[in-house]
Enzyme design. Structure first.
Site, PDB file in Angstrom:
ATOM      1  N   ARG A 109      10.867  -0.614  11.427  1.00 28.84           N
ATOM      2  CA  ARG A 109       9.674  -0.312  12.225  1.00 28.84           C
ATOM      3  C   ARG A 109       9.558  -1.266  13.410  1.00 28.84           C
ATOM      4  O   ARG A 109       9.856  -2.447  13.284  1.00 28.84           O
ATOM      5  CB  ARG A 109       8.414  -0.404  11.343  1.00 28.84           C
ATOM      6  N   LYS A 129       0.833  -1.212   0.000  1.00 27.21           N
ATOM      7  CA  LYS A 129       0.000   0.000   0.000  1.00 27.21           C
ATOM      8  C   LYS A 129       0.864   1.258   0.000  1.00 27.21           C
ATOM      9  O   LYS A 129       0.659   2.163  -0.811  1.00 27.21           O
ATOM     10  CB  LYS A 129      -0.926   0.021   1.225  1.00 27.21           C
ATOM     11  N   ARG A 168      11.894  -5.292   5.626  1.00 26.31           N
ATOM     12  CA  ARG A 168      11.607  -3.905   5.192  1.00 26.31           C
ATOM     13  C   ARG A 168      12.511  -2.899   5.902  1.00 26.31           C
ATOM     14  O   ARG A 168      12.836  -3.055   7.062  1.00 26.31           O
ATOM     15  CB  ARG A 168      10.155  -3.551   5.489  1.00 26.31           C
ATOM     16  N   ARG A 206      -0.382  -8.977  13.351  1.00 22.78           N
ATOM     17  CA  ARG A 206      -0.976  -8.052  12.368  1.00 22.78           C
ATOM     18  C   ARG A 206      -1.739  -8.831  11.301  1.00 22.78           C
ATOM     19  O   ARG A 206      -2.800  -8.414  10.854  1.00 22.78           O
ATOM     20  CB  ARG A 206       0.125  -7.190  11.734  1.00 22.78           C
ATOM     21  N   ARG A 255     -10.233  -0.010   8.388  1.00 28.43           N
ATOM     22  CA  ARG A 255      -9.581  -1.273   8.684  1.00 28.43           C
ATOM     23  C   ARG A 255     -10.502  -2.260   9.375  1.00 28.43           C
ATOM     24  O   ARG A 255     -10.066  -3.346   9.733  1.00 28.43           O
ATOM     25  CB  ARG A 255      -8.416  -0.985   9.622  1.00 28.43           C
TER      26      ARG A 255
HETATM   27  P1  AP5 Z   1       4.818  -1.488   1.922  1.00 31.28           P
HETATM   28  O1  AP5 Z   1       4.490  -0.715   0.698  1.00 31.28           O
HETATM   29  O2  AP5 Z   1       5.518  -0.758   3.015  1.00 31.28           O
HETATM   30  O3  AP5 Z   1       3.505  -2.230   2.464  1.00 31.28           O
HETATM   31  P2  AP5 Z   1       2.255  -1.698   3.230  1.00 31.28           P
HETATM   32  O4  AP5 Z   1       1.069  -2.362   2.627  1.00 31.28           O
HETATM   33  O5  AP5 Z   1       2.239  -0.208   3.314  1.00 31.28           O
HETATM   34  O6  AP5 Z   1       2.532  -2.350   4.644  1.00 31.28           O
HETATM   35  P3  AP5 Z   1       2.362  -1.765   6.100  1.00 31.28           P
HETATM   36  O7  AP5 Z   1       3.168  -2.635   7.006  1.00 31.28           O
HETATM   37  O8  AP5 Z   1       2.656  -0.294   6.150  1.00 31.28           O
HETATM   38  O9  AP5 Z   1       0.868  -2.004   6.327  1.00 31.28           O
HETATM   39  P4  AP5 Z   1       0.158  -2.052   7.635  1.00 31.28           P
HETATM   40  O10 AP5 Z   1      -1.230  -1.990   7.165  1.00 31.28           O
HETATM   41  O11 AP5 Z   1       0.481  -3.186   8.519  1.00 31.28           O
HETATM   42  O12 AP5 Z   1       0.766  -0.808   8.455  1.00 31.28           O
HETATM   43  P5  AP5 Z   1       0.203   0.618   8.812  1.00 31.28           P
HETATM   44  O13 AP5 Z   1       1.322   1.541   8.898  1.00 31.28           O
HETATM   45  O14 AP5 Z   1      -0.950   0.956   7.950  1.00 31.28           O
HETATM   46  O15 AP5 Z   1       5.682  -2.757   1.476  1.00 31.28           O
HETATM   47  C1  AP5 Z   1       6.098  -3.735   2.419  1.00 31.28           C
HETATM   48  C2  AP5 Z   1       7.436  -4.346   2.010  1.00 31.28           C
HETATM   49  O16 AP5 Z   1       7.269  -5.060   0.788  1.00 31.28           O
HETATM   50  C3  AP5 Z   1       8.553  -3.329   1.739  1.00 31.28           C
HETATM   51  O17 AP5 Z   1       9.760  -3.897   2.143  1.00 31.28           O
HETATM   52  C4  AP5 Z   1       8.504  -3.143   0.234  1.00 31.28           C
HETATM   53  O18 AP5 Z   1       9.743  -2.749  -0.290  1.00 31.28           O
HETATM   54  C5  AP5 Z   1       8.094  -4.524  -0.251  1.00 31.28           C
HETATM   55  N1  AP5 Z   1       7.304  -4.504  -1.486  1.00 31.28           N
HETATM   56  C6  AP5 Z   1       6.329  -3.605  -1.829  1.00 31.28           C
HETATM   57  N2  AP5 Z   1       5.806  -3.917  -3.038  1.00 31.28           N
HETATM   58  C7  AP5 Z   1       6.462  -5.050  -3.449  1.00 31.28           C
HETATM   59  C8  AP5 Z   1       6.378  -5.866  -4.610  1.00 31.28           C
HETATM   60  N3  AP5 Z   1       5.496  -5.592  -5.599  1.00 31.28           N
HETATM   61  N4  AP5 Z   1       7.179  -6.935  -4.719  1.00 31.28           N
HETATM   62  C9  AP5 Z   1       8.069  -7.225  -3.722  1.00 31.28           C
HETATM   63  N5  AP5 Z   1       8.209  -6.484  -2.599  1.00 31.28           N
HETATM   64  C10 AP5 Z   1       7.412  -5.419  -2.457  1.00 31.28           C
HETATM   65  O19 AP5 Z   1      -0.385   0.356  10.273  1.00 31.28           O
HETATM   66  C11 AP5 Z   1       0.481   0.066  11.346  1.00 31.28           C
HETATM   67  C12 AP5 Z   1      -0.309   0.011  12.642  1.00 31.28           C
HETATM   68  O20 AP5 Z   1      -0.955   1.273  12.882  1.00 31.28           O
HETATM   69  C13 AP5 Z   1      -1.448  -1.012  12.701  1.00 31.28           C
HETATM   70  O21 AP5 Z   1      -0.986  -2.300  13.038  1.00 31.28           O
HETATM   71  C14 AP5 Z   1      -2.337  -0.381  13.775  1.00 31.28           C
HETATM   72  O22 AP5 Z   1      -1.843  -0.622  15.055  1.00 31.28           O
HETATM   73  C15 AP5 Z   1      -2.216   1.105  13.477  1.00 31.28           C
HETATM   74  N6  AP5 Z   1      -3.238   1.550  12.515  1.00 31.28           N
HETATM   75  C16 AP5 Z   1      -3.047   2.042  11.263  1.00 31.28           C
HETATM   76  N7  AP5 Z   1      -4.207   2.333  10.672  1.00 31.28           N
HETATM   77  C17 AP5 Z   1      -5.184   2.015  11.564  1.00 31.28           C
HETATM   78  C18 AP5 Z   1      -6.593   2.063  11.532  1.00 31.28           C
HETATM   79  N8  AP5 Z   1      -7.260   2.492  10.460  1.00 31.28           N
HETATM   80  N9  AP5 Z   1      -7.271   1.652  12.623  1.00 31.28           N
HETATM   81  C19 AP5 Z   1      -6.641   1.236  13.727  1.00 31.28           C
HETATM   82  N10 AP5 Z   1      -5.298   1.143  13.824  1.00 31.28           N
HETATM   83  C20 AP5 Z   1      -4.564   1.527  12.752  1.00 31.28           C
HETATM   84 MG    MG Z   2       2.324   1.219   4.876  1.00 24.90          MG
END
Ligand code: AP5
Ligand code: MG
Ligand code: ZN
Length: 206
Positions: free
Chosen positions: A153, A13, A122, A164, A88
């Protein structure tokens, strides 16, 4: 354009959001990034969510919904925005329906068995929100885009990633059907190169 990016943790994402934001000039609103910024700055919100984020569980709905509502009311969102990581769960999706209606919801679909490798390897940039993988950047310590020191992270360890993924399966995955039933859902294959995923997204967005 009002866009929502759905997808499991590590589905790409953030990676795709950075590309979309640049091409379509949309504000990129990542609830995870906003929470992390608050934790870094030790704000009252940051203090409230720090512990739960480190376990991999979701932050409280009321705090999260209020934060997004406030963010979407800003001037830069008047002509559209891209939500990354929100909604989410069903409570958040229904709340969003009350104050903003998405045009399209893109689900980046990745086989869940591949997620752990992606997240544990990552490296993240705290300055420009760049997201990289050691498979591609090796042991490079600085952001290839802006030069800032890369970080690992706090929630990118095997144990927290498992939690997660379990939260994703039980709470977030049901949103796929929720938006399918509203005829908003488009699925792209996230199990291909970053460029190819972006090509599919461009086809969806036109
Ligand atoms: P990346 O693009 O960073 O993936 P991502 O989908 O953004 O993953 P996140 O870990 O950020 O998602 P998340 O939903 O767990 O975290 P968030 O910050 O939203 O890519 C990941 C890896 O893969 C990288 O190394 C990249 O290089 C690689 N990659 C990318 N594309 C690729 C490809 N095509 N091929 C190969 N490799 C690839 O949330 C974190 C925390 O915040 C949650 O756990 C929760 O506690 C809180 N939170 C956030 N939003 C909410 C909400 N709405 N409600 C409640 N709590 C929330
Ligand atoms: Mg992200
Ligand atoms: Zn950077």
């Amino acid at each position: 354009m009002k866009l929502i990016l759905l997808g499991a943790p590590g589905s790409g994402k953030g990676t795709q959001a950075n590309l979309i934001a640049e091409k379509y000039n949309l504000p990129h609103i990542s609830t995870g990034d906003i929470f992390r910024e608050n934790i870094k700055n030790e704000t009252p919100l940051g203090v409230k969510v720090k512990a739960v984020m480190n376990t991999g569980d979701l932050c409280p709905d009321d705090l999260t919904i209020e934060m997004v509502k406030d963010r979407l009311s800003k001037d830069d969102c008047k002509n559209g925005y891209m939500l990354d990581g929100f909604p989410r769960n069903l409570t958040q999706a229904k709340a969003l329906d009350e104050f903003a209606t998405p045009d399209v919801v893109i689900d980046i679909d990745v086989e869940l068995a591949k997620i752990e490798h992606r997240l544990v390897g990552r490296r993240s940039c705290p300055k420009c929100a760049g997201s990289f993988h050691i498979d591609f950047i090796g042991d490079r310590q600085n952001c290839p885009i802006c030069g800032e020191k890369l970080i690992i992270r706090k929630d990118d360890n095997v144990e927290t990633v498992k939690e997660r993924l379990s939260v994703y399966k039980s709470q977030t995955a049901p949103l796929i059907d929720y938006y399918k039933n509203k005829n908003k859902l488009r699925v792209v294959n996230g199990d291909q190169s970053i460029d190819k995923v972006f090509c599919e997204i461009k086809k969806v967005l036109g």
